[in-house]
Scaffold this active site. Structure first.
Site, short mmCIF file in Angstrom:
data_model
loop_
_atom_site.label_atom_id
_atom_site.label_comp_id
_atom_site.label_asym_id
_atom_site.label_seq_id
_atom_site.Cartn_x
_atom_site.Cartn_y
_atom_site.Cartn_z
N HIS A 117 -37.59 -19.13 38.04
CA HIS A 117 -37.75 -18.97 39.49
C HIS A 117 -36.56 -18.27 40.16
O HIS A 117 -36.08 -18.69 41.22
CB HIS A 117 -37.98 -20.32 40.16
CG HIS A 117 -39.32 -20.93 39.86
ND1 HIS A 117 -40.42 -20.19 39.51
CD2 HIS A 117 -39.73 -22.24 39.88
CE1 HIS A 117 -41.45 -21.01 39.33
NE2 HIS A 117 -41.05 -22.25 39.54
N HIS A 187 -45.12 -21.87 46.20
CA HIS A 187 -45.02 -23.05 45.34
C HIS A 187 -45.33 -24.33 46.11
O HIS A 187 -44.64 -25.35 45.95
CB HIS A 187 -43.63 -23.14 44.71
CG HIS A 187 -43.59 -23.81 43.38
ND1 HIS A 187 -44.12 -25.07 43.16
CD2 HIS A 187 -43.10 -23.40 42.18
CE1 HIS A 187 -43.94 -25.41 41.89
NE2 HIS A 187 -43.31 -24.41 41.27
N GLU A 325 -50.20 -21.30 41.64
CA GLU A 325 -49.18 -20.34 42.01
C GLU A 325 -49.56 -18.92 41.56
O GLU A 325 -49.25 -18.52 40.44
CB GLU A 325 -47.84 -20.72 41.37
CG GLU A 325 -47.41 -22.17 41.60
CD GLU A 325 -46.39 -22.61 40.58
OE1 GLU A 325 -45.41 -21.87 40.35
OE2 GLU A 325 -46.57 -23.70 40.00
#
Length: 361
Positions: A117, A187, A325
């Site tokens: 991420h 998210h 996602e």
């Protein structure tokens, strides 16, 4: 059918003052979007995160359908991905490195030996410049510096959060001054019942293939058919039906934490998945322009304080929230047969994610 679930307490009223502060010299605050579809959304510009979504059930009662925190301090002490907009690279890059145009780039290893991420200073930990455009829309901007977290190129990004009827749209764009890699996602952790377990939620996914993983959640490179596997959501199936079955892929992730390959034309805006909570009647449709989506069943929500202490002091329970996602393929920079996530100067990276809230009979 008219009775609310015992855990579906009235939504917490957020105090804007609890979100005011300053991080890295940048002002942080809370923005609330209202529109004509009966949905209300609250956003914090620290991580450009969704803090609260209020949506009606089949009886018209509003419920909070996302997990989140009720103060800036709680966000900082909480799950870092909770509700955040993820950049500059969503999901994992194996061993924190990739090669582009003959040069190897080294990234922070913030998930065991892997990169996750965007790293230790990805967008989850950044304050976005925010401009209110209307009662139903705000624009957030963030610039990633050249060589920040090891990525090449200055990447200028813009994110529009907009309520359009019963849909929350995330419209994003990014431009780079050097070849680089990038893929974004939202998210949010959803719970359409407003609390309790999500294992009874029924999922339909527009995906005939998924990406098997190895240790650490890195895709093996195989693109496998969902047929005959617990990842077959081509017809409605509850999260809990097969989640604890005897399946190596589920054991590796302690549930669902896998990438689905979405069955649509590249870059086309189309359906990713539909999720229904039979009790409340709430339905979430996720749509996107991205080629894939990570399906996550909240396996790491364990009630640990303060990390998992949500709005109103209610602890997040294991599998008490799910994520869908939309994104590019994880580890794509290291797997040439995956759709490319390379971005070039003069060619903006654009995308849309939409969450539509309706009800069933």
């Amino acid at each position: 059918m008219g009775d609310a679930a015992p855990w579906a307490a009235p939504p917490v009223t957020l105090d804007p003052a609890a979100f005011r502060g300053e991080i890295d010299g940048q002002p942080v605050g809370l923005w609330t979007l209202t529109g004509e579809g009966g949905v209300t959304v609250s956003l914090c510009n620290y991580g450009a995160r969704i803090v609260q979504i209020l949506a009606p059930d089949r009886s018209g009662r509003l419920g909070d359908v996302v997990l989140g925190y009720d103060s800036l301090a709680a966000i900082q002490g909480g799950q870092p991905s909770m509700g955040a907009f993820i950049g500059r690279f969503a999901n994992r890059i194996a061993n924190g490195r990739f090669t582009l145009d003959g040069r190897t780039h080294t990234l922070p290893q913030n998930a065991g030996p892997h990169h996750l991420h965007g790293g230790v200073k990805g967008s989850r930990f950044r304050v976005f410049d925010t401009e209110r455009l209307s009662a139903s829309a705000v624009r957030m901007r963030l610039t990633y510096a050249d060589d920040e977290e090891g990525y090449p190129g200055e990447l200028r990004s813009s994110l529009l959060y907009r309520l359009d009827g019963d849909s929350l749209r995330l419209e994003y764009e990014a431009t780079t001054d050097r070849p680089t890699v990038a893929t974004f996602t939202g998210h949010a952790f959803f719970n359409l019942a407003g609390g309790g377990s999500i294992l009874g939620h029924r999922v339909t996914a527009n995906a005939h293939f998924f990406l098997p993983i190895g240790p650490g959640g890195i895709p093996t490179g195989e693109i496998r058919s969902v047929e005959g596997t617990p990842f077959d959501f081509t017809h409605p199936e509850a999260f809990g039906t097969r989640i604890d079955g005897d399946n190596h892929q589920l054991h590796l992730a302690d549930g669902y934490d896998h990438t689905l390959v979405i069955a649509k034309e590249a870059s086309a805006f189309g359906l990713v998945a539909r999720v229904e909570d039979p009790g409340s009647g709430r339905v979430l449709e996720v749509m996107s322009t991205e080629p894939a989506a990570q399906l996550y069943s909240g396996n790491a929500l364990t009630g640990i304080t303060p990390r998992d202490l949500g709005k109103g002091g209610v602890a997040f329970m294991r599998r008490g929230g799910f994520c869908i996602e939309p994104q590019g393929f994880p580890d794509a920079p290291n797997q040439p047969h995956f759709p490319s996530t390379t971005r070039h100067p003069g060619v903006p990276y654009t995308g849309v994610i939409a969450y539509r809230f309706t009800t069933s009979a």
